[in-house]
Design an enzyme around this catalytic site. Structure first.
Site, PDB file in Angstrom:
ATOM      1  N   PRO A   1       0.873  -1.358  -0.069  1.00  0.00           N
ATOM      2  CA  PRO A   1      -0.049  -0.076  -0.001  1.00  0.00           C
ATOM      3  C   PRO A   1       0.620   1.176   0.129  1.00  0.00           C
ATOM      4  O   PRO A   1       1.458   1.519   1.037  1.00  0.00           O
ATOM      5  CB  PRO A   1      -0.825   0.016   1.175  1.00  0.00           C
TER       6      PRO A   1
ATOM      7  N   ASP B   1       5.923   2.239   1.621  1.00  0.00           N
ATOM      8  CA  ASP B   1       5.174   1.013   1.991  1.00  0.00           C
ATOM      9  C   ASP B   1       4.524   1.419   3.297  1.00  0.00           C
ATOM     10  O   ASP B   1       5.196   1.252   4.320  1.00  0.00           O
ATOM     11  CB  ASP B   1       5.967  -0.138   1.868  1.00  0.00           C
ATOM     12  N   HIS B   2       3.152   1.618   3.335  1.00  0.00           N
ATOM     13  CA  HIS B   2       2.404   1.940   4.596  1.00  0.00           C
ATOM     14  C   HIS B   2       2.370   0.774   5.824  1.00  0.00           C
ATOM     15  O   HIS B   2       1.979   0.921   6.666  1.00  0.00           O
ATOM     16  CB  HIS B   2       0.747   2.516   4.420  1.00  0.00           C
ATOM     17  N   ARG B   3       2.706  -0.451   5.329  1.00  0.00           N
ATOM     18  CA  ARG B   3       2.900  -1.534   5.969  1.00  0.00           C
ATOM     19  C   ARG B   3       3.759  -1.368   7.024  1.00  0.00           C
ATOM     20  O   ARG B   3       3.771  -1.923   8.024  1.00  0.00           O
ATOM     21  CB  ARG B   3       2.997  -2.963   5.419  1.00  0.00           C
TER      22      ARG B   3
END
Length: 520
Positions: free
Chosen positions: A311, A492-494
């Site tokens: 994401p 990467d929003h993770r």
């Protein structure tokens, strides 16, 4: 007579197929072990394939342009030639004639060639145990290598000096050619995009320490080799020598190279004029079909995987890079950076390394099912393999500089130059694109302000470096022109949340605004 079949090897990690781009040999040619027999394109790069056997080429089993799987036989090599040579000495022929050792040149002439082409005489050794007579980087000494003008000898001149056709003053105090005219600031502020005009600037890195005769030229540094008339023509045509593929015997750019490069540029313009197909033809006959294979195929797969797996979150920041521009200007004038291409990309690279140490999670990898039980892990890397996105005619490549955190500013500049030269020449190897930890894409080299780049697979952050240009800027309550750029970052929003991404980008921006912070 025995014919040995050579199967296509896996030249990378887990590669399954490759395309035969071009053959460098034909049936009947004699090859030795490690002679280049063909050029192949894998999913990662263009690779020259050496022969594992010595003998005579019996047959080519795969045509150019064909993609085959790893393990497929591609060439047959007969060892009959070597057996016959062992049994009966072969008669003299143009291809088998022994080459006599070159005659010794006068010392002064050898030195002059060293200064012009970065070439040492065959008997000059290196202190690091490297091969004698190897090429040096650069074409001119540092200023501190010039000690004094030699006095004319009227008596007692050694015989070797008298026999030399050229005198020592041309060597001890060579004429250092003036640099090419400074380009306008907007064009100068970014290095040339890594694209189709390949140019080898020689191996990047410091020249080895020399002894004896080599000490005279210990100040040689990395630069494109070319004779003064060639440089003059390049300036008149507006050609950057770094973009030209050198074909000279000593790796220098020749007049013919410039003509070929200019012809290619003219051809591109002509192609643009003739791009639209004849309107009399049906539209379905005016569609060009391009097979997706090699690097382009692998890149497409990786980008789709990244875009729909990680994401992405993107943020942007405008930066006053005026002090970075001043710093780059001082580096270009510095004796330590003489002959080394320096641009704001160098300062940004240092800034990214510095900011990653303050925000370690941007230098990480998300690993699915890391323990085999379905549980993911975040692997934070305590090293920086800095990737530089490179657009080449064969597609996007992201070679990386290993352990970039350990390099000085000068060493990093040399590494960036080498990376760019190798990518332009299409010689980037698979190992150079593996293990990256964070990537920079220099879209400003194409005059673009910013963008939303897709994260390179296996990483969690990428920084887009926009063009630097003068804009009105408020400083101490006054509107004045300043050098402004826009940085764009995708994360990467993770792994990287909004707060961390903002702090990382702010740290990068702070270095561009004040490069002196790197000294802390």
């Amino acid at each position: 007579m025995t014919v040995k079949k050579f199967n296509l090897p896996d030249v990378g990690e887990g590669l399954t197929e490759a395309e035969i781009v071009s053959w460098k040999v034909k049936p009947g040619d004699t090859v030795a072990i490690n002679d280049v027999i063909c050029e192949i394109e894998t999913a990662k790069s263009l690779v020259e394939l050496p022969s594992p056997y010595a003998g005579t080429v019996a047959e080519l089993l795969v045509a150019e342009g064909i993609t085959v799987e790893v393990g497929t036989a591609i060439i047959g090599i007969s060892d009959s030639a070597s057996e016959e040579q062992t049994a009966t000495p072969a008669p003299a022929s143009p291809t088998a004639t022994a080459v006599p050792p070159p005659s010794a040149e006068p010392a002064a002439e050898q030195l002059e060639e060293t200064l012009m082409y970065g070439k040492l005489p065959d008997d000059a050794g290196t202190s690091d145990g490297g091969p004698a007579g190897g090429p040096l980087v650069g074409s001119g000494p540092k200023a501190d290598a010039v000690k004094r003008r030699p006095r004319k000898r009227t008596e007692g001149t050694p015989a070797a000096s008298v026999a030399a056709p050229r005198t020592a003053p041309a060597v001890v105090e060579p004429v250092v050619e003036p640099a090419a005219p400074t380009l306008p600031p907007v064009a100068e502020q970014q290095p040339a995009p890594i694209s189709q005009g390949a140019a080898n600037q020689g191996p990047a890195g410091q020249a080895p320490a020399l002894t004896g005769l080599g000490a005279t030229v210990s100040g040689l540094v990395n630069r494109v080799l070319a004779k003064p008339p060639v440089r003059k023509i390049a300036r008149e045509l507006g050609i950057d020598l770094a973009d030209v593929v050198p074909t000279g015997a000593r790796g220098e750019v020749t007049r013919e190279d410039l003509v070929s490069y200019q012809s290619q540029r003219d051809a591109e313009v002509d192609q643009a004029d003739k791009f639209w197909g004849a309107t009399k033809k049906p539209q379905d006959q005016r569609v060009e079909r391009i097979p997706v294979k090699g690097v382009r195929k692998a890149t497409a797969k990786a980008m789709v995987e990244s875009a729909f797996t990680a994401p992405h979150v993107s943020i942007f920041v405008d930066v006053d890079a005026s002090r970075t521009m001043e710093f780059v200007k001082r580096l270009k004038a510095s004796r330590d950076f003489e002959g080394i291409k320096v641009s704001p990309l160098l300062i940004l690279s240092k800034a990214v390394i510095w900011a990653a140490a303050r925000n370690p999670s941007v230098n990480a990898t998300w690993v699915e099912n890391a323990d085999g039980n379905g549980n993911a892990e975040i692997h934070v890397k305590h090293y920086m393999n800095l990737g530089i996105a490179a657009a080449t005619p064969r597609g996007l490549m992201v070679p990386n500089i290993k352990d970039a955190q350990d390099l000085s500013l000068k060493e990093l500049a040399l590494a960036l130059n080498e990376l760019a030269s190798t990518a332009r020449a299409g010689k980037t190897q698979p190992a150079q694109m593996q293990g990256g930890s964070l990537t920079i894409t220099n879209i400003g080299a194409l005059g673009i302000d910013t963008g939303t780049p897709i994260i390179n697979p296996g990483e969690v952050a990428i920084v887009a470096f926009g063009t630097i240009k003068q804009k009105p800027w408020v400083l101490d309550g006054e509107v004045i022109p300043r050098w402004i750029t826009t940085l764009g970052g995708s994360f990467d929003h993770r792994v990287v949340d909004g707060d961390l991404s903002a702090r990382f980008m702010a740290d990068v921006a702070s270095i561009l605004e004040e490069p002196a912070l790197l000294l802390d």
